[in-house]
Write a protein that holds these residues in place. Structure first.
Motif, PDB file in Angstrom:
ATOM      1  N   THR A 105       1.103  -1.088  -0.104  1.00 45.26           N
ATOM      2  CA  THR A 105      -0.117  -0.103   0.101  1.00 45.26           C
ATOM      3  C   THR A 105       0.957   1.267   0.158  1.00 45.26           C
ATOM      4  O   THR A 105       1.899   1.403   0.645  1.00 45.26           O
ATOM      5  N   SER A 151       4.096   9.871  -0.015  1.00 42.48           N
ATOM      6  CA  SER A 151       5.331   9.161  -0.371  1.00 42.48           C
ATOM      7  C   SER A 151       6.250   9.974  -1.003  1.00 42.48           C
ATOM      8  O   SER A 151       7.505   9.427  -1.102  1.00 42.48           O
ATOM      9  N   GLU A 201      -0.237  10.448  -0.456  1.00 45.70           N
ATOM     10  CA  GLU A 201      -0.095  11.888   0.322  1.00 45.70           C
ATOM     11  C   GLU A 201       1.245  12.211   0.777  1.00 45.70           C
ATOM     12  O   GLU A 201       1.671  13.520   0.662  1.00 45.70           O
ATOM     13  N   ASP A 206       0.983   5.376   0.435  1.00 44.48           N
ATOM     14  CA  ASP A 206       0.248   6.533   0.667  1.00 44.48           C
ATOM     15  C   ASP A 206       0.774   7.627  -0.313  1.00 44.48           C
ATOM     16  O   ASP A 206       1.735   8.034   0.112  1.00 44.48           O
TER      17      ASP A 206
END
Length: 139
Positions: free
Chosen positions: A8, A14, A12, A10
């Protein structure tokens, strides 16, 4: 066991991973330099006083002021025309011209003409290059 194969991301945050790692590494290296050379750093006050006394203060402080103004205005001007790069373009032309004028010794109209041409052509070329062939947006 099935969670080991799932990834996963992220989106916002990364993009902040590598700048954070680089900032930490540079901070540690800077701290190591300060610890290693603390004696020379503490004795450098007289050296920097001489540098400050002998420097060309109007050009130094003017360049810093123009750069701060340039970078602080680029995004607000760019927000007027979002995703077009015009903030870069409209701020770079006066920045290049004023910085050139600041560092010129002879400010006659004859010597300002080549500077004005470069101040217009340079940012327009960079804006065109990033916008059309490279498909990158500038602020």
């Amino acid at each position: 066991m099935g969670r080991l194969t799932q990834v996963t991301i992220d989106f916002e945050t990364s993009h902040l991973l590598f700048p954070t790692i680089i900032a930490i590494v540079l901070g540690l290296l800077g701290l190591a330099i300060v610890i290693r050379d603390r004696g020379r750093i503490a004795a450098a006050g007289g050296y920097w006083a001489g540098i400050w006394r002998d420097m060309d203060k109007p050009r130094f402080l003017g360049a810093i002021g123009l750069s701060l103004l340039y970078f602080s205005l680029m995004v607000p001007v760019g927000d007027i025309w979002p995703n077009t790069g015009r903030g870069f373009l409209y701020c770079s032309i006066p920045y290049v011209f004023l910085t050139g004028v600041l560092f010129m010794h002879d400010r006659s109209p004859r010597s300002l003409l080549p500077l004005a041409i470069v101040a217009l052509a340079g940012p327009i070329f960079v804006w065109w290059l990033f916008t059309y062939p490279l498909f990158l947006t500038l602020p």
